[in-house]
Design a protein around this motif. Structure first.
Motif, PDB file in Angstrom:
ATOM      1  N   ALA A  10      37.351  52.408  28.530  1.00 13.63           N
ATOM      2  CA  ALA A  10      38.235  52.944  29.565  1.00 13.63           C
ATOM      3  C   ALA A  10      39.224  51.862  29.983  1.00 13.63           C
ATOM      4  N   PRO A  11      40.400  52.228  30.502  1.00 11.22           N
ATOM      5  CA  PRO A  11      41.367  51.221  30.946  1.00 11.22           C
ATOM      6  C   PRO A  11      40.760  50.262  31.962  1.00 11.22           C
ATOM      7  N   GLY A  12      41.232  49.024  31.924  1.00 16.12           N
ATOM      8  CA  GLY A  12      40.736  47.979  32.820  1.00 16.12           C
ATOM      9  C   GLY A  12      40.776  46.648  32.100  1.00 16.12           C
ATOM     10  N   TRP A  13      41.001  45.576  32.852  1.00 16.31           N
ATOM     11  CA  TRP A  13      41.116  44.254  32.240  1.00 16.31           C
ATOM     12  C   TRP A  13      39.746  43.651  31.980  1.00 16.31           C
ATOM     13  N   ASN A  14      39.602  43.078  30.791  1.00 14.86           N
ATOM     14  CA  ASN A  14      38.390  42.373  30.394  1.00 14.86           C
ATOM     15  C   ASN A  14      38.795  41.121  29.613  1.00 14.86           C
ATOM     16  N   GLU A  15      37.973  40.090  29.721  1.00 16.48           N
ATOM     17  CA  GLU A  15      38.223  38.861  28.961  1.00 16.48           C
ATOM     18  C   GLU A  15      37.206  38.727  27.840  1.00 16.48           C
ATOM     19  N   ILE A  16      37.712  38.395  26.662  1.00 19.37           N
ATOM     20  CA  ILE A  16      36.861  38.062  25.518  1.00 19.37           C
ATOM     21  C   ILE A  16      36.924  36.562  25.308  1.00 19.37           C
ATOM     22  N   LYS A  17      35.772  35.935  25.189  1.00 20.08           N
ATOM     23  CA  LYS A  17      35.697  34.504  24.927  1.00 20.08           C
ATOM     24  C   LYS A  17      34.692  34.293  23.811  1.00 20.08           C
TER      25      LYS A  17
END
Length: 405
Positions: free
Chosen positions: A174-181
């Motif tokens: 779903a839309p929304g900001w996420n960080e991948i590290k």
């Protein structure tokens, strides 16, 4: 016996850096690059003429159903003033599915990116339009490692690289900001927790992800399937691709036995440089012997070396010092240590003790190095020259020994 070689040993002693405290931004994605070829180093079959973004698709894909369209948006964005929006469509035409991707290569044919000071890479994503065929397309960040390329650094061919994949099943989110590290290691991960040398593309090489030999990277959308001809599309926004997990590392140009292959020697103003055996500050060791010249009778002369590939001193510059021992002739005037990035110069001027036949210890914080010759914007990630020079006070024949530099 004297060896007419320039052999420096620069050991920038590290100060601990908290994990994640410092980062190096690879691309802010705030706006389109001024270099319209940023995404255009061969292998492209499509073009978004508006921003100069180019893409590749798998061999048998139809450009009507396999493509990537780039644009830059100011909302949404988690960091900075903008983010890169990718509308994509991926065509299932191969026995394994198909791909659509965008690819970046280092613009300098003979240069690479040095990411060795960091242990991980991260980016943010906002899945604004989930893919039209749920579960079929995965996002990949792939790295081009040229450490064992037959063409050395001078390749723009993924078939001549160790081609490292990473995998993310996020395009149904779903839309929304996420960080991948993810860690900058080759650990055969299939779940986005590292990089995988699958062997699907490129060469086997040494099967080690050499972080100082990164020629570029690919952002790829890959669809599963067996070539049935269906396709899946969606839109994702990416922001702030950055290196993290800063690790200060020593910069060693001479280990006491051999000269680093990174160096190319130069002298000017009739200076000479040589390594004199047995002349070191410690018995049984050697020292650098710099004899000043004064070819133009203006007190200037010097010597140093080019550093190729350039050294990434980003972490060292904020926390470390350059240290050395010097034994100088009586009457030696002010001298300068200077680092350069090919354009900007930062130097430290000092007058060594001379004439007493003794070794004296010096230490200078790199942050105290001042801009020279009206330059600015020094790039500490790409240091390409170090030199020593007479600061308008050189006297032909004056000898300065330098050790433990």
């Amino acid at each position: 016996m004297k060896k007419y070689l320039l052999m420096f040993c620069i050991l920038l002693l590290s100060v601990g850096v908290a994990y994640g405290q410092l980062e190096q931004v690879v691309n802010t994605f705030d706006a389109a690059s001024a270099d319209t070829n940023y995404w255009n180093w061969f292998d492209h079959v499509g073009n978004d003429a508006t921003i100069g973004g180019h893409y590749s698709i798998s061999d048998n894909a139809d450009p009507d159903t396999g493509w990537v369209k780039m644009s830059y948006v100011s909302d949404p964005t988690p960091i900075g003033s903008g983010a890169m929006q990718l509308e994509y469509s991926v065509h299932n035409t191969e026995g394994w599915g198909g791909y659509s991707n965008i690819r970046h290569w280092h613009p300098d044919t003979n240069s690479v990116y040095d990411w060795s000071a960091y242990d991980s890479i991260s980016f943010w994503y906002y899945n604004s339009v989930p893919q039209s065929l749920p579960g079929r397309v995965e996002l990949r960040l792939n790295l081009h490692d040229v450490s064992n390329s037959p063409d050395g650094n001078a390749t723009y061919n993924t078939g001549q690289c160790e081609y490292y994949y990473s995998f993310y099943h996020i395009l149904d989110d779903a839309p929304g900001w996420n960080e991948i590290k993810l860690p900058l290691v080759s650990n055969d991960s299939w779940d986005g927790n590292g990089f995988n040398l699958t062997g699907w593309a490129g060469i086997n090489g040494n099967a080690t992800l050499d972080r100082d030999k990164i020629k570029g990277f690919t952002i790829e959308f890959s669809i599963s399937g067996s070539g049935a001809g269906d396709f899946s599309s969606g839109t994702i926004v990416l922001d702030h691709l950055a290196l993290k997990g800063a690790k200060a590392t020593p910069f060693v140009l001479f280990n006491g036995k051999t000269l680093s292959s990174k160096l190319s020697i130069f002298t000017w103003g009739q200076s000479t440089l040589e390594i004199e055996e047995g002349a070191g500050a410690t018995e049984g060791t050697n020292a650098l012997k710099w004899v000043q010249g004064n070819e133009w009778n203006n007190g200037w002369s010097g010597a140093g070396f080019g550093i190729d590939p350039p050294e990434n001193m980003f972490l060292s510059w904020g926390s470390d010092s350059i240290k050395c021992k010097i034994k100088a002739d009586e009457g030696t005037g002010a001298i300068r240590f200077q680092f350069e990035d090919g354009a900007a110069k930062r130097g430290k001027v000092f007058t060594p003790v001379g004439g007493d036949g003794a070794w004296h210890y010096y230490a200078f914080k790199l942050t105290d190095f001042e801009y020279m010759d009206g330059t600015s914007n020094f790039d500490s990630t790409a240091v390409s020259v170090f030199q020593v020079m007479g600061e308008g006070t050189a006297v032909a024949g004056k000898t300065i020994y330098i050790d433990d530099l």
